[in-house]
Design an enzyme around this catalytic site. Structure first.
Site, mmCIF file in Angstrom:
data_model
loop_
_atom_site.group_PDB
_atom_site.id
_atom_site.type_symbol
_atom_site.label_atom_id
_atom_site.label_comp_id
_atom_site.label_asym_id
_atom_site.label_seq_id
_atom_site.Cartn_x
_atom_site.Cartn_y
_atom_site.Cartn_z
ATOM 1 N N ASP A 22 0.831 -1.209 0.000
ATOM 2 C CA ASP A 22 0.000 0.000 0.000
ATOM 3 C C ASP A 22 0.871 1.267 0.000
ATOM 4 O O ASP A 22 1.999 1.263 0.507
ATOM 5 C CB ASP A 22 -0.908 -0.006 1.231
ATOM 6 C CG ASP A 22 -2.109 0.921 1.073
ATOM 7 O OD1 ASP A 22 -2.355 1.399 -0.055
ATOM 8 O OD2 ASP A 22 -2.803 1.172 2.076
ATOM 9 N N ASN A 70 -10.913 -2.689 -5.796
ATOM 10 C CA ASN A 70 -10.127 -1.732 -6.586
ATOM 11 C C ASN A 70 -10.729 -1.466 -7.973
ATOM 12 O O ASN A 70 -10.393 -0.471 -8.622
ATOM 13 C CB ASN A 70 -8.664 -2.184 -6.724
ATOM 14 C CG ASN A 70 -7.862 -2.090 -5.441
ATOM 15 O OD1 ASN A 70 -6.947 -2.873 -5.204
ATOM 16 N ND2 ASN A 70 -8.178 -1.108 -4.589
ATOM 17 N N ARG A 192 -5.396 -1.676 8.556
ATOM 18 C CA ARG A 192 -6.647 -2.426 8.349
ATOM 19 C C ARG A 192 -6.409 -3.569 7.364
ATOM 20 O O ARG A 192 -5.391 -3.601 6.657
ATOM 21 C CB ARG A 192 -7.760 -1.506 7.858
ATOM 22 C CG ARG A 192 -7.433 -0.714 6.616
ATOM 23 C CD ARG A 192 -8.610 0.148 6.154
ATOM 24 N NE ARG A 192 -8.160 1.073 5.121
ATOM 25 C CZ ARG A 192 -7.740 2.322 5.348
ATOM 26 N NH1 ARG A 192 -7.725 2.804 6.580
ATOM 27 N NH2 ARG A 192 -7.336 3.093 4.352
HETATM 28 C C1 IPE Z 1 -5.590 -2.749 -0.413
HETATM 29 O O1 IPE Z 1 -5.259 -1.416 -0.468
HETATM 30 C C2 IPE Z 1 -5.454 -3.398 -1.753
HETATM 31 C C3 IPE Z 1 -4.102 -3.535 -2.274
HETATM 32 C C4 IPE Z 1 -2.996 -3.134 -1.724
HETATM 33 C C5 IPE Z 1 -4.005 -4.214 -3.546
HETATM 34 P P1 IPE Z 1 -6.339 -0.259 -0.707
HETATM 35 O O2 IPE Z 1 -5.561 0.992 -0.754
HETATM 36 O O3 IPE Z 1 -7.185 -0.580 -1.856
HETATM 37 O O4 IPE Z 1 -7.221 -0.355 0.610
HETATM 38 P P2 IPE Z 1 -8.070 0.777 1.351
HETATM 39 O O5 IPE Z 1 -9.003 1.360 0.330
HETATM 40 O O6 IPE Z 1 -7.109 1.788 1.863
HETATM 41 O O7 IPE Z 1 -8.758 0.049 2.467
HETATM 42 C C1 IPE Z 2 -1.704 0.188 -3.414
HETATM 43 O O1 IPE Z 2 -1.443 1.542 -3.474
HETATM 44 C C2 IPE Z 2 -1.845 -0.414 -4.788
HETATM 45 C C3 IPE Z 2 -3.217 -0.787 -5.162
HETATM 46 C C4 IPE Z 2 -4.258 -0.733 -4.383
HETATM 47 C C5 IPE Z 2 -3.414 -1.258 -6.523
HETATM 48 P P1 IPE Z 2 -2.618 2.622 -3.450
HETATM 49 O O2 IPE Z 2 -2.999 2.939 -4.852
HETATM 50 O O3 IPE Z 2 -3.724 2.165 -2.591
HETATM 51 O O4 IPE Z 2 -1.886 3.863 -2.798
HETATM 52 P P2 IPE Z 2 -2.508 4.920 -1.790
HETATM 53 O O5 IPE Z 2 -3.101 4.159 -0.644
HETATM 54 O O6 IPE Z 2 -3.549 5.670 -2.562
HETATM 55 O O7 IPE Z 2 -1.352 5.763 -1.377
HETATM 56 MG MG MG Z 3 -4.146 2.394 -0.634
#
Ligand code: IPE
Ligand code: IPE
Ligand code: MG
Length: 241
Positions: A22, A70, A192
């Protein structure tokens, strides 16, 4: 810690590490770059983390690449991510194979563009006999969806109610045959689950390093493994003296 010291502390090295990668978007924003640049940088980090896991004696690594939720991101981010995943297969598969990694996919492939489905299937096939490390890629994965999928399959197979138990459930999950994660790492400071491995992480240890995923290097991994080594896993029992 050198190799011989590591062997002196039983259980100090997690057999299976799972990572919620993340923070790509925030990494990009802090640099004034588009979010997709963060995702690209994130994929470039995977190779060195696989290698660091192998060097530490980790046998299974699971990475959360794309959740069932996503798909709800803006269309250009989703299509950009799919392009990036295709590029990763083109760029990294031979290196992955050379590293001795066996690729497994966790999630569903229906609804995914055909060109990417073919690359995933090919990657799994090409690496199926490798045994240095098993790399599970959770892509189009959701923990709730996985449980629903398992129940659907059981019903299709005519499983009777009194045959359903935890061992059978394990066999019907996408992770069949893979031991539960010992350590889950979520980068970027968020704390989380976000629908990751709901069943399998029942007794995992969790760490939440602050680093965004593209900045999470072998040294940070080492710190997480060290933190794991200092934990006492009790599994609901009482402390052993
Ligand atoms: C979880 O991260 C999914 C991945 C890392 C692939 P998200 O960024 O999508 O999760 P939330 O929205 O912060 O819970
Ligand atoms: C995780 O990085 C990758 C995916 C969920 C595909 P994020 O895209 O969630 O990055 P932040 O949380 O917005 O920084
Ligand atoms: Mg994220």
């Amino acid at each position: 810690m050198n190799e011989s010291n590591k062997k002196d502390i039983p259980g100090s090295v997690p057999k299976h590490i799972a990572i919620i990668m993340d923070g790509n978007g925030r990494w990009a924003r802090e640099r004034g770059l588009p979010r997709l640049a963060g995702h690209r940088a994130g994929t470039e980090n995977i190779r060195r983390i696989i290698e660091a896991c192998v060097e530490n004696g980790v046998k299974y690594l699971t990475i959360y690449a794309f959740s069932t939720e996503n798909w709800g991101r803006p269309e250009d981010e989703v299509s950009g991510l799919m392009r990036i995943f295709e590029d990763v297969f083109d760029r990294e598969l031979s290196e992955l194979h050379r590293q001795g990694a066996q690729l497994r996919h966790l999630g569903r492939l229906d609804g995914v563009q055909q060109s990417l489905v073919e690359k995933v299937r090919n990657g799994v096939e090409v690496t199926k006999n490798n045994d240095r490390i098993v790399l599970c890629v959770a892509f189009n994965y959701g923990g709730r969806d996985e449980i629903v999928h398992a129940i659907q399959k059981m019903i299709e197979d005519g499983v009777e109610a009194d045959q359903v138990n935890c061992d059978l459930m394990d066999q019907y999950l996408f992770t069949a045959g893979i031991p539960d994660p010992d350590l889950v790492i979520r980068t970027s400071g968020e704390q989380r689950l976000s629908n990751f491995l709901l069943w399998q992480t029942a007794y995992a240890e969790w760490v939440f390093p602050e680093a965004y995923w593209p900045d999470f290097g072998p040294e940070e991994l080492q710190k997480s493994i060290q933190e794991f080594a200092n934990r006492e896993r009790r599994y609901g029992l009482v402390k052993q003296n």
